[in-house]
Write a protein that holds these residues in place. Structure first.
Motif, mmCIF file in Angstrom:
data_model
loop_
_atom_site.group_PDB
_atom_site.id
_atom_site.type_symbol
_atom_site.label_atom_id
_atom_site.label_comp_id
_atom_site.label_asym_id
_atom_site.label_seq_id
_atom_site.Cartn_x
_atom_site.Cartn_y
_atom_site.Cartn_z
ATOM 1 N N TYR A 143 -11.218 -7.796 48.145
ATOM 2 C CA TYR A 143 -12.551 -8.289 48.508
ATOM 3 C C TYR A 143 -12.821 -9.698 47.971
ATOM 4 C CZ TYR A 143 -13.336 -3.577 50.160
ATOM 5 O OH TYR A 143 -13.239 -2.382 50.855
ATOM 6 N N GLU A 144 -11.801 -10.339 47.467
ATOM 7 C CA GLU A 144 -11.877 -11.729 47.031
ATOM 8 C C GLU A 144 -12.999 -11.963 46.015
ATOM 9 O OE1 GLU A 144 -11.454 -14.696 50.109
ATOM 10 O OE2 GLU A 144 -10.558 -13.227 51.476
ATOM 11 N N ILE A 145 -12.865 -11.298 44.889
ATOM 12 C CA ILE A 145 -13.775 -11.509 43.752
ATOM 13 C C ILE A 145 -12.989 -12.348 42.748
ATOM 14 C CG2 ILE A 145 -15.252 -10.404 42.040
ATOM 15 C CD1 ILE A 145 -15.148 -7.848 43.729
ATOM 16 N N ALA A 146 -13.117 -13.645 42.829
ATOM 17 C CA ALA A 146 -12.221 -14.562 42.120
ATOM 18 C C ALA A 146 -12.280 -14.397 40.610
ATOM 19 C CB ALA A 146 -12.551 -15.998 42.514
ATOM 20 N N GLU A 147 -13.472 -14.299 40.047
ATOM 21 C CA GLU A 147 -13.598 -14.231 38.585
ATOM 22 C C GLU A 147 -12.967 -12.964 38.032
ATOM 23 O OE1 GLU A 147 -17.037 -14.157 35.076
ATOM 24 O OE2 GLU A 147 -17.607 -14.625 37.142
ATOM 25 N N LEU A 148 -13.195 -11.848 38.705
ATOM 26 C CA LEU A 148 -12.621 -10.585 38.240
ATOM 27 C C LEU A 148 -11.107 -10.585 38.404
ATOM 28 C CD1 LEU A 148 -12.978 -7.744 37.135
ATOM 29 C CD2 LEU A 148 -13.404 -6.950 39.482
ATOM 30 N N ARG A 149 -10.617 -11.124 39.500
ATOM 31 C CA ARG A 149 -9.166 -11.187 39.677
ATOM 32 C C ARG A 149 -8.525 -12.041 38.586
ATOM 33 N NH1 ARG A 149 -4.548 -10.786 42.970
ATOM 34 N NH2 ARG A 149 -3.206 -12.600 42.709
ATOM 35 N N GLN A 150 -9.141 -13.172 38.250
ATOM 36 C CA GLN A 150 -8.572 -14.025 37.216
ATOM 37 C C GLN A 150 -8.526 -13.298 35.881
ATOM 38 O OE1 GLN A 150 -7.035 -17.098 37.529
ATOM 39 N NE2 GLN A 150 -6.441 -16.458 35.471
ATOM 40 N N TRP A 151 -9.556 -12.526 35.570
ATOM 41 C CA TRP A 151 -9.557 -11.745 34.325
ATOM 42 C C TRP A 151 -8.408 -10.740 34.340
ATOM 43 C CZ3 TRP A 151 -10.067 -6.427 33.865
ATOM 44 C CH2 TRP A 151 -10.152 -5.935 32.552
ATOM 45 N N ALA A 152 -8.250 -10.027 35.447
ATOM 46 C CA ALA A 152 -7.197 -9.015 35.531
ATOM 47 C C ALA A 152 -5.815 -9.648 35.444
ATOM 48 C CB ALA A 152 -7.342 -8.220 36.836
ATOM 49 N N VAL A 153 -5.627 -10.778 36.122
ATOM 50 C CA VAL A 153 -4.335 -11.462 36.090
ATOM 51 C C VAL A 153 -4.006 -11.904 34.670
ATOM 52 C CG1 VAL A 153 -3.122 -13.552 36.815
ATOM 53 C CG2 VAL A 153 -4.360 -12.186 38.504
ATOM 54 N N THR A 154 -4.989 -12.460 33.971
ATOM 55 C CA THR A 154 -4.768 -12.905 32.592
ATOM 56 C C THR A 154 -4.363 -11.739 31.699
ATOM 57 O OG1 THR A 154 -6.363 -14.713 32.847
ATOM 58 C CG2 THR A 154 -5.841 -14.025 30.601
ATOM 59 N N GLU A 155 -5.031 -10.608 31.851
ATOM 60 C CA GLU A 155 -4.704 -9.428 31.049
ATOM 61 C C GLU A 155 -3.307 -8.904 31.373
ATOM 62 O OE1 GLU A 155 -6.275 -7.831 28.626
ATOM 63 O OE2 GLU A 155 -8.004 -9.175 28.578
ATOM 64 N N LEU A 156 -2.961 -8.889 32.648
ATOM 65 C CA LEU A 156 -1.631 -8.403 33.037
ATOM 66 C C LEU A 156 -0.537 -9.332 32.519
ATOM 67 C CD1 LEU A 156 -2.533 -7.236 36.621
ATOM 68 C CD2 LEU A 156 -1.522 -5.766 34.865
ATOM 69 N N LEU A 157 -0.786 -10.638 32.567
ATOM 70 C CA LEU A 157 0.206 -11.585 32.058
ATOM 71 C C LEU A 157 0.361 -11.490 30.545
ATOM 72 C CD1 LEU A 157 -0.555 -14.710 34.263
ATOM 73 C CD2 LEU A 157 1.590 -13.422 34.194
ATOM 74 N N SER A 158 -0.663 -11.014 29.853
ATOM 75 C CA SER A 158 -0.521 -10.834 28.409
ATOM 76 C C SER A 158 0.414 -9.667 28.090
ATOM 77 C CB SER A 158 -1.890 -10.604 27.765
ATOM 78 O OG SER A 158 -2.416 -9.324 28.084
ATOM 79 N N ARG A 159 0.542 -8.721 29.023
ATOM 80 C CA ARG A 159 1.462 -7.589 28.845
ATOM 81 C C ARG A 159 2.839 -7.894 29.420
ATOM 82 N NH1 ARG A 159 -1.839 -1.939 29.603
ATOM 83 N NH2 ARG A 159 -3.836 -2.609 28.742
ATOM 84 N N TRP A 160 2.849 -8.490 30.613
ATOM 85 C CA TRP A 160 4.101 -8.806 31.283
ATOM 86 C C TRP A 160 4.142 -10.313 31.555
ATOM 87 C CZ3 TRP A 160 1.212 -4.443 32.920
ATOM 88 C CH2 TRP A 160 1.768 -3.224 32.518
ATOM 89 N N PRO A 161 4.476 -11.092 30.535
ATOM 90 C CA PRO A 161 4.416 -12.553 30.662
ATOM 91 C C PRO A 161 5.502 -13.104 31.568
ATOM 92 C CG PRO A 161 5.354 -11.925 28.551
ATOM 93 C CD PRO A 161 4.886 -10.656 29.190
ATOM 94 N N VAL A 162 5.271 -14.323 32.034
ATOM 95 C CA VAL A 162 6.255 -14.985 32.894
ATOM 96 C C VAL A 162 7.581 -15.140 32.160
ATOM 97 C CG1 VAL A 162 6.794 -17.121 34.123
ATOM 98 C CG2 VAL A 162 4.462 -16.180 34.216
ATOM 99 N N ASP A 163 7.522 -15.523 30.901
ATOM 100 C CA ASP A 163 8.720 -15.664 30.073
ATOM 101 C C ASP A 163 8.958 -14.354 29.336
ATOM 102 O OD1 ASP A 163 10.752 -16.304 28.320
ATOM 103 O OD2 ASP A 163 9.833 -18.170 27.613
ATOM 104 N N VAL A 164 10.075 -13.688 29.630
ATOM 105 C CA VAL A 164 10.345 -12.390 29.014
ATOM 106 C C VAL A 164 10.471 -12.481 27.496
ATOM 107 C CG1 VAL A 164 11.439 -11.459 31.082
ATOM 108 C CG2 VAL A 164 12.831 -12.635 29.356
ATOM 109 N N ALA A 165 10.686 -13.677 26.976
ATOM 110 C CA ALA A 165 10.779 -13.824 25.525
ATOM 111 C C ALA A 165 9.454 -13.495 24.850
ATOM 112 C CB ALA A 165 11.204 -15.249 25.163
ATOM 113 N N ASN A 166 8.352 -13.580 25.579
ATOM 114 C CA ASN A 166 7.032 -13.291 25.012
ATOM 115 C C ASN A 166 6.607 -11.843 25.219
ATOM 116 O OD1 ASN A 166 6.695 -16.016 24.224
ATOM 117 N ND2 ASN A 166 6.036 -16.561 26.287
#
Length: 324
Positions: free
Chosen positions: A140-163
């Motif tokens: 439904y294109e809720i930009a602010e909520l999607r950005q929050w969810a993406v940030t949280e997911l990247l904190s668990r599964w970061p782009v760099d596997v070293a993190n």
């Protein structure tokens, strides 16, 4: 999204049964027609002053249009000139919309964010909350909520596997499906790597990944596990030789200690629920000052150079290991 037929009032029944307004002779047939798909009120999301009703998985939510304008999709829909009340299907005096294919649990997460954002952000973040927020905010294109969810997911599964840390292990298989459903490929290497280090015979996510993942993703997982195992075996067989690393020389005194060190550090622990976590082990070896202190000054540089070389190459190779 489909407009649902009008409903009876709230005074005489706990369920609002769908039926079309027509002449008196047709009303009993229409009531019977919709009786099997009756929708019940979801009390904690039924606001008396609300001005739109959502029907999600046969539960009715009466909410505020202005709250839904955080969504581009709803904002566009609500800006369209509306027919007169006599020409639209209504529930409790409000226009109604059926959200087909959405999970009620996902929308409950989203309305928690919409109506009580400070409380929502203060709560512990579970994977169910993250997945619900990402699915609805993407659709439904809720930009602010999607950005929050993406940030949280990247904190668990970061782009760099070293993190990547231990919190990446639970729900890694579900995260793979979520990333593909919601256009978030950045987390896939860490998700696959998190699954690959888990022992399938243990009671961990890896043991049930075959239930969650598609056949194609299972193939990716198996290919990545094999590639990681090959990389580990090559190091264990010949710890001091690394093609392309030109600063890994070792003297005759330090060489046996270095060989033993590498093989001991990278040996799998049979009691651990995961196999050798090679990226993390290499990181920890870089900080192992106690062992470095046992080497002669000439060998210290070669030892650390070899670790850095392997660590960097492995980080860069992991997406390809999983055919990403």
């Amino acid at each position: 999204m489909d407009i649902v037929p009008p409903e009876n009032g709230l005074d005489d029944m706990p369920l609002l049964k769908r039926r079309r307004v027509s002449d008196c002779a047709a009303r009993s047939c229409e009531a019977s027609r919709f009786a099997s798909s009756s929708s019940a009120i979801l009390k904690h999301l039924w606001f008396p002053e609300g001005d739109i009703v959502l029907d999600i998985e046969q539960r009715l939510l009466k909410v505020h249009r202005k709250r839904l304008r955080c969504s581009v999709i709803f904002s566009d829909m609500l800006h369209i000139p509306q027919p007169s009340p006599s020409e639209t299907d209504r529930i409790d005096g409000c226009p109604s919309v059926t959200l087909v294919g959405d999970a009620l649990a996902d929308w409950e997460v989203v309305f928690g964010w919409i109506y009580q954002k400070s409380d929502f952000l203060a709560k512990a973040v579970t994977f169910d909350i993250l997945s619900g927020a990402l699915r609805i905010s993407t659709k439904y294109e809720i930009a602010e909520l999607r950005q929050w969810a993406v940030t949280e997911l990247l904190s668990r599964w970061p782009v760099d596997v070293a993190n990547m840390r231990l919190n990446a292990l639970p729900h890694a298989a579900e995260a793979i499906n979520l990333a593909q459903e919601c256009a978030l490929p950045e987390i896939l290497p860490s998700c696959f790597y998190a699954l690959s280090v888990q022992k399938f015979h243990c009671s961990a996510d890896g043991g049930r990944s075959h239930i969650v993942l598609s056949p194609n993703d299972l193939r990716r997982l198996i290919a990545g596990r094999e590639a990681l195992q090959d990389a580990l075996v090559r190091v264990v067989i010949d710890p001091l030789t690394e093609p392309g690393c030109y600063n890994n020389a070792s003297c005759g005194t330090c060489a046996p200690r270095r060989v033993e060190y590498w093989r001991t550090r990278l040996a799998p622990d049979p009691k651990s629920p995961w196999s050798t976590w090679l990226v993390r082990e290499l990181e920890q070896m870089l900080r192992d000052d106690a062992f470095v202190g046992t080497l002669c000054s000439d060998c210290v540089h070669g030892h650390l150079s070899t670790i850095r070389w392997r660590h960097g190459r492995l980080r860069g190779a992991i997406p390809g290991f999983f055919l990403l």
